[in-house]
Structures are given as structure tokens and as C-alpha cells.
Motif scaffolding. Sequence first.
Motif, PDB file in Angstrom:
ATOM      1  N   ARG A   1       1.106  -0.993   0.168  1.00 12.14           N
ATOM      2  CA  ARG A   1       0.158  -0.023  -0.215  1.00 12.14           C
ATOM      3  C   ARG A   1       0.924   1.355   0.031  1.00 12.14           C
ATOM      4  N   CYS A   2       0.378   1.942  -0.503  1.00 14.81           N
ATOM      5  CA  CYS A   2       0.887   3.614  -0.452  1.00 14.81           C
ATOM      6  C   CYS A   2      -0.240   4.356  -0.593  1.00 14.81           C
ATOM      7  N   SER A   3       0.019   5.994  -0.061  1.00 16.54           N
ATOM      8  CA  SER A   3      -0.563   6.712  -0.644  1.00 16.54           C
ATOM      9  C   SER A   3       0.676   8.343  -0.366  1.00 16.54           C
ATOM     10  N   VAL A   4       0.182   9.645  -1.512  1.00 16.66           N
ATOM     11  CA  VAL A   4       0.716  10.267  -1.891  1.00 16.66           C
ATOM     12  C   VAL A   4       0.563  11.141  -1.825  1.00 16.66           C
ATOM     13  N   ALA A   5       0.645  12.205  -1.131  1.00  9.17           N
ATOM     14  CA  ALA A   5       0.386  13.879  -0.964  1.00  9.17           C
ATOM     15  C   ALA A   5       0.368  14.089  -3.119  1.00  9.17           C
ATOM     16  N   ALA A   6      -0.506  15.366  -2.712  1.00  5.28           N
ATOM     17  CA  ALA A   6      -0.118  16.294  -4.308  1.00  5.28           C
ATOM     18  C   ALA A   6       0.818  17.316  -3.899  1.00  5.28           C
TER      19      ALA A   6
ATOM     20  N   SER B   1       6.704   5.356  -9.242  1.00  8.96           N
ATOM     21  CA  SER B   1       6.044   4.802  -9.851  1.00  8.96           C
ATOM     22  C   SER B   1       4.802   6.210  -9.591  1.00  8.96           C
ATOM     23  N   VAL B   2       4.064   6.428  -8.290  1.00 15.78           N
ATOM     24  CA  VAL B   2       2.714   6.467  -8.039  1.00 15.78           C
ATOM     25  C   VAL B   2       3.049   8.194  -7.380  1.00 15.78           C
ATOM     26  N   ALA B   3       4.155   8.537  -7.699  1.00 11.69           N
ATOM     27  CA  ALA B   3       5.045   9.719  -6.953  1.00 11.69           C
ATOM     28  C   ALA B   3       4.565  10.792  -8.635  1.00 11.69           C
ATOM     29  N   LEU B   4       5.631   9.833  -9.611  1.00 12.57           N
ATOM     30  CA  LEU B   4       5.584  10.099 -10.872  1.00 12.57           C
ATOM     31  C   LEU B   4       4.268  10.625 -11.310  1.00 12.57           C
TER      32      LEU B   4
END
Length: 311
Positions: free
Chosen positions: A236-241, A273-276
Amino acid sequence: MTGGPHAEGCDVVVVGEYYWDLIFTGLPEVPRLGADLFARGFGMLPGASFTTAMALHRLGLRTVWAADFGTDLFSRLALEAAQAEGLDDRLFRRLDHPLERVSASFSFAHDRGFVSYAVRDDLPPAPEVLDAVAPRALLLQSFRLEPELLALARAARQRGILVCLDCQHVAHRIDTPGVAELFREVDVFLPNESEAIGFTGEATAEAALERLATMVPTVLVKRGAAGAIGLSRGRRCSVAAPAVAVVDTTGAGDSFNAGFLYGRLRGCDFRDSVALAVACGTLATTGHGGSTLPDEDGLLAMVRHEAAASS
């Protein structure tokens, strides 16, 4: 356009329609009956799958876009824009009749709405084209329960091609007949928050993510200014904008898809990849539609800046 020096193969095939977007920003309120509103900002450019194909192309991935075009004004404008961008046209179908697709967007910093018109949806290309263009990934921008789309996804999986599916506010639900069959051919599912909740019937994005991840190996839920959450094979991951001055959110989700595929195909791990993806979607909001899509250097610079700021 001939596809350039990499005509024998590509990184990504994008399947989906363009819309010619008329984007109104700086409105005093959400449009309503009886109100005559004037926008303070306006943009006019091709969107939808054009945005994704252009974003991937600018990031340096060899991209082939499969789409139909007619004899109408909007088709001609979209084709001219694709030519100016240098997009590979091997899977363009030019029809001998009008094929209007136009969308008026009323856009605010937190979200946007559309009034759209389309003569019809595009039919996806035949599975045999995968052998001709040899992609590493197939991105299906339109989620439709039709035999042609299922056949293309199944053929891609059989060839070891990564299959990604967007959501695009579908009318059916997770238990609609045919959904489970299509999901068996999908590696990555990319709904936004409202789509994920509406599609699953769950109360929250987190609950929707958990349920969808029981059917698709990798699921990302786009959350606009809140970034994105994802679940991939138990990770699982969570990335802020990143914080930016938002001009228009039209096309941010299409750009997010491109950023994720860029990371995945460049060998980045899941979180990176999610951060990108989040960074690419965020940069798209700083102008109208896809007018501010980043190149590879611009995207990586934002990701590095965010990583340094959070360390």
C-alpha cells in the motif's frame, strides 16, 4: 507522421477517443439554469486520450495512439494537433464521414464538470495490431463492456503486455455482468475517487481500494488535491499532491496515467511510480487542459523537489 525511427515497436499503445475541449475557468459559480456567467479564463485544445498520448510522448516513451477521426472540424483540429506534437499515427483511422466530439468544461480549482457530445465511441483496434506495434503496455482509456475491448485486453495479456484500464465514470457497477471477466485481463486499474466509490458502492476511497484490489493486482485511486492512494499485490502507498497554483483540473487524471506508466516502464518501484503519476497530474493543472504537460526533466525535477521537501 510515420512513427519515426521506432516504427517497429513502441512502449505504450493508448486506446481511446479525443474530445475537443472548450475549457472555461474563473467562473463566479457553478453553471445553473437562468444564470448568464462569464469566465475569466478560456482554453481550447484536444483532450481525453490525446492528453495521455501527448504526456507519454513528452516523457520520452514511444507512444502509439489508437483513435478514430472523421471529416468534421473537430477531427481536423485534433489531427493537426497530433501532427504538430509528432505523435505516431499508425493506429489512426480516418473515416469518410463526420465524427464530432466536443466537450465544454466548467473548471474550478477543486474539480470540473463537462457537457459533452459525441457521435459514437471508437471501436478498439483488432488484437492483431499488437503484433504490428509490439507495445510493452496497453492503456485502455475507455472502460466499456464490449467484446472488442475484452478481446484486445485478453490478447495483450497473452502476449505478456501490461494492461492498464481507466474508469471514466462508467454507468455499470462492480457486480455488473462482464466486469469480472474484463478485470481478469487487467493488471492496473486507475479510477478517481468518485468513480471508485460509485463503482464499488463503498463509503470511502480506502474501502473501495481494498475491494478493487481483490480483483485487479494493482489499483490506484486518484484523489485530486489529496494526491493518490494505491495497493499493489499487498503493498500500500499514499502520495500527497504537490502544492501548485491550480488553473484547470481538466486532463489531470489522463496525465496521472501517463506519469504512472512512465515510472513503471522505467523500472521504478511502486511508490515512486505513484509519486511520478501524482506529479504529472499536478503539473497538468497549472494550465488549461494539457497545455502545461511536463517533459521528462520537468517531471523528475518536481519529484526530486517534493522528496527533498519531505525529508
